[in-house]
Design a protein around this motif. Structure first.
Motif: not given
Length: 188
Positions: A1-18
């Motif tokens: 579950y923790r890996r999914w949280q990390e990936m969600e936050i990371k992808h969310g940050r990239f998506a906000m920048a995009a």
């Protein structure tokens, strides 16, 4: 579950920048100077949007971007298992102070994740709109707005008519906002 949280936050940050990239480049905002001295490409020469700027960027620039992101992701800003998911800054920076209320850590972490989720949906929509219509922000032609044109024509006729139009619009927006808040529409 923790890996999914990390990936969600990371992808969310990239998506906000995009998403911010698309909005700013479509508005015509560019960095000054050259993107590539070797190929004589200025930042102002790059088209706006997602797919168009992706296609116009030289291959060596893409390799450089991928290598820098990989370096940052795997070494400089690598996730420490001892820290909370998304807390990747290696020095004394505190992600959010832990206080009560809307300025507290729990609220801000949830806001960051929700904004990231919205940005992931937004950038996906922008990619689809640009691939179908060529425009990521306005996928369809904007039809004429007779009400707004009439309001702008009334500027010459006097501020009272424009003011009443604005007041009526604000009243409708306030009624809609009040109806959308469940606590205000509950039966007591």
């Amino acid at each position: 579950y923790r890996r999914w949280q990390e990936m969600e936050i990371k992808h969310g940050r990239f998506a906000m920048a995009a998403t911010l990239h698309v909005i700013l480049t479509e508005a015509g905002i560019r960095w000054p100077g050259y993107l590539s001295f070797a190929e004589d490409i200025k930042f102002s020469d790059m088209p706006g949007g997602t797919l168009a700027s992706w296609a116009a960027l030289p291959n060596l620039a893409w390799i450089q971007i991928v290598l820098i992101v990989a370096l940052l992701d795997n070494s400089v800003l690598a996730q420490d298992p001892a820290k909370a998911p998304g807390d990747v800054i290696p020095f004394f920076w505190v992600r959010y102070p832990d206080v009560e209320g809307f300025s507290g850590k729990e609220f801000k972490l949830n806001a960051e994740r929700n904004n990231g989720r919205a940005a992931m949906m937004g950038i996906s929509g922008m990619l689809i709109h640009e691939s179908l219509t060529g425009n990521p922000v306005w996928p369809i032609p904007v039809p004429p707005q007779p009400v707004l044109e009439a309001a702008l024509d009334d500027v010459e006729k006097g501020p009272a008519r424009v003011g009443s139009f604005v007041l009526a619009s604000l009243g409708m927006a306030a009624c809609g906002a009040a109806a959308a808040i469940p606590e205000l529409s509950k039966k007591q």
